[in-house]
Write a protein that holds these residues in place. Structure first.
Motif, PDB file in Angstrom:
ATOM      1  N   GLU A  80       0.807  -1.225   0.000  1.00  0.00           N
ATOM      2  CA  GLU A  80       0.000   0.000   0.000  1.00  0.00           C
ATOM      3  C   GLU A  80       0.836   1.269   0.000  1.00  0.00           C
ATOM      4  N   THR A  88      -1.925  -6.426   3.772  1.00  0.00           N
ATOM      5  CA  THR A  88      -3.146  -6.387   2.978  1.00  0.00           C
ATOM      6  C   THR A  88      -3.704  -7.803   3.035  1.00  0.00           C
ATOM      7  N   TYR A  91     -12.827  -9.604   5.803  1.00  0.00           N
ATOM      8  CA  TYR A  91     -11.741  -8.618   5.714  1.00  0.00           C
ATOM      9  C   TYR A  91     -10.851  -8.826   4.492  1.00  0.00           C
ATOM     10  N   HIS A  94      -8.653  -6.003   2.896  1.00  0.00           N
ATOM     11  CA  HIS A  94      -8.525  -4.888   3.838  1.00  0.00           C
ATOM     12  C   HIS A  94      -7.071  -4.798   4.330  1.00  0.00           C
ATOM     13  N   GLU A  95      -6.719  -3.589   4.771  1.00  0.00           N
ATOM     14  CA  GLU A  95      -5.406  -3.411   5.371  1.00  0.00           C
ATOM     15  C   GLU A  95      -5.556  -3.615   6.882  1.00  0.00           C
ATOM     16  N   ASP A 128      -8.522  -2.613  11.733  1.00  0.00           N
ATOM     17  CA  ASP A 128      -8.739  -2.426  10.295  1.00  0.00           C
ATOM     18  C   ASP A 128      -8.380  -0.978   9.976  1.00  0.00           C
ATOM     19  N   THR A 166      -7.899   0.239   6.792  1.00  0.00           N
ATOM     20  CA  THR A 166      -8.135   0.496   5.368  1.00  0.00           C
ATOM     21  C   THR A 166      -8.493   1.951   5.145  1.00  0.00           C
TER      22      THR A 166
END
Length: 480
Positions: free
Chosen positions: A162, A206, A214, A217-218, A234, A236
């Motif tokens: 990310e 991730t 999830y 999701h990050e 979470d 994200t």
């Protein structure tokens, strides 16, 4: 000649201890099981009084490998493309006072460095591609950019997928997590944070595990130290991070650091205080993360010694644990689904004992493509321990003879006037650099590579670095 011999002995002992196979449970003075010693550089020879965390970088241009070692007074960069003859390229000094705790991670050919001291250290950013053209090592480097959104940080986490960095236990967000957008590495931007935890260390992924809620999701996993628990968050939406759950475990003392298996199903946690506080052997706690909202404690693994566990990382079916006084322990996790872990190998960088102390292996870095493994080691109480940088290798892979190393031979050794260079296997030399025992460049040869005239060089130990179209190799000779 007697003085030269003494110089070689001292240099070999304190600066580079090279390639020692593990035979009969020992690699020289180091206890071992299944791992050979390739090289060692003490923290004193990195011009420091202690070492700490470490990370690695592989140059995408030529796949050369570099070790990045945190020191009490800065960060050292070491060329390990010839693992038997590593080259200390130089140091980025700390931006504030010395500290025993420094942390480094990499992203897009940049190193990001934090320090846990009382001064406004912030985050240093260093362009690793500069290491390609170091002409006179060891150099003193300067940072390429600086982030001052916090003063101190105990650890740093980067999600390379990310392009975000996460500084933990800073003077911001109540000691929680400080978010930084590093997608443009030389222009980092504050991106919020998460409070309500006192994070000691963390992992961010991730998510691609078994919990469909999830997927993509990050997810951040915060190990909360003496709060004795772990929090899953979470992150994200950076502007609105959401705590998923917090959980503790049996006999909790200090939730120090943990790492997910590659399928994101299981989480291995180390408690840094349980060995010293309760007298147990090294313990790793295994959790099942099938449901991120409801993690369950699956089992516990106990090592063969009473040493304190520190940082651990997963690669495939192995868990590489920096186990302080017991050195590096390699644990087979192929049957983790049934809660069964077994030790498959070890390399003990602290021979005096295996007690619950803070001497020895601080971090193990197992992610070099060569299969070579870096151990960084420190000393809290043993002033006679050299610590620093160690490079080891699984004995089953064979000693790292380095095919390039065997394609080039130099003679005579010792040499008085003319050093002959023999080449085979179609290797093309691009330049030859000669360094003295202090790492100073004293000769550069860019053509006519069949020999090197060293007649005007002073007597002593020389390092001959030969750059080729297939990488570089460094050899040692004695100038008479």
């Amino acid at each position: 000649m007697k003085n030269i011999t003494l110089t070689i002995l001292l240099f070999s002992y304190s600066f580079i201890l090279a390639q020692t196979p593990c035979v009969g449970g020992m690699a020289g003075t180091y206890p071992c099981e299944g791992y050979d010693l390739l090289s060692h550089i003490s923290f004193a020879d990195l011009d420091a009084t202690n070492a700490n965390d470490s990370w690695g970088w592989i140059d995408p241009q030529d796949n050369k490998e570099y070790a990045i070692v945190g020191l009490d007074n800065g960060t050292a960069f070491i060329d390990i493309s010839d693992p038997i003859n590593p080259v200390y390229l130089g140091k980025l000094p700390t931006s504030t006072g010395s500290t025993i705790f420094r942390d480094i991670k990499t992203y897009n050919n940049y190193a990001f460095i934090v320090s846990d001291n009382n001064g406004p250290h912030g985050m240093q950013i260093f362009d690793l591609t500069r290491l390609r053209s170091v002409s006179n090592p060891p150099e003193t480097f300067s940072e390429d950019a600086h982030y001052s959104g916090f003063n101190n940080a105990h650890n740093l986490v980067i999600n390379e997928t990310e392009g975000f960095a996460y500084a933990v236990r800073t003077n911001t967000f109540g000691g929680g997590i400080h978010f930084i957008n590093i997608q443009d590495p030389l222009n980092p931007v504050a991106a919020g944070g998460f409070s309500g935890v006192y994070t000691h260390d963390a992992q961010v992924v991730t998510y691609s595990g078994p919990d469909p809620d999830y997927a993509g999701h990050e997810i951040l996993i915060s190990c909360n130290g003496y709060d004795e628990d772990v929090t899953i968050v979470d992150i994200t939406d950076k502007a609105n991070p959401q705590a998923i759950t917090s959980f503790s475990y049996t006999n909790s003392n200090h939730a120090h650091q943990g790492w997910l298996t590659e399928d994101h199903r299981y989480f291995l946690l180390g408690d840094e205080a349980d060995e010293a506080n309760t007298g147990i052997n090294t313990r790793t706690i295994i959790f099942d993360f099938e449901d991120l909202d409801n993690p369950t404690q699956l089992s516990e693994y106990f090592g063969p010694t009473a040493a304190i566990d520190h940082n651990g990382y997963v690669l495939g079916d192995s868990y590489y644990l920096a186990n302080y006084a017991a050195g590096m322990r390699v644990i087979d996790i192929s049957d983790i689904a049934n809660g069964n872990l077994t030790e498959s190998g070890s390399f003990d960088v602290y021979p005096p004992n295996n007690v619950a102390s803070f001497n020895g292996a601080f971090t193990v870095y197992p992610y070099f493509e060569s299969g070579n493994i870096m151990i960084s080691a420190l000393s809290y109480t043993d002033n006679n321990y050299p610590g620093g940088f160690y490079l080891v290798r699984d004995s089953s892979l064979g000693l790292n003879d380095n095919s390039l190393n065997t394609s080039i031979s130099i003679y005579p050794n010792p040499v008085k006037n003319l050093l002959q260079i023999d080449i085979k296997d179609s290797v093309q030399i691009t330049n030859i650099r000669v360094y003295d025992a202090l790492g100073r460049l004293i000769l550069l040869k860019e053509d006519q590579f069949s020999s090197v005239d060293v007649s005007k060089i002073s007597t002593g130990l020389l390092f001959i670095k030969i750059e080729t179209d297939q990488g570089s190799v460094t050899k040692k000779v004695v100038k008479e």
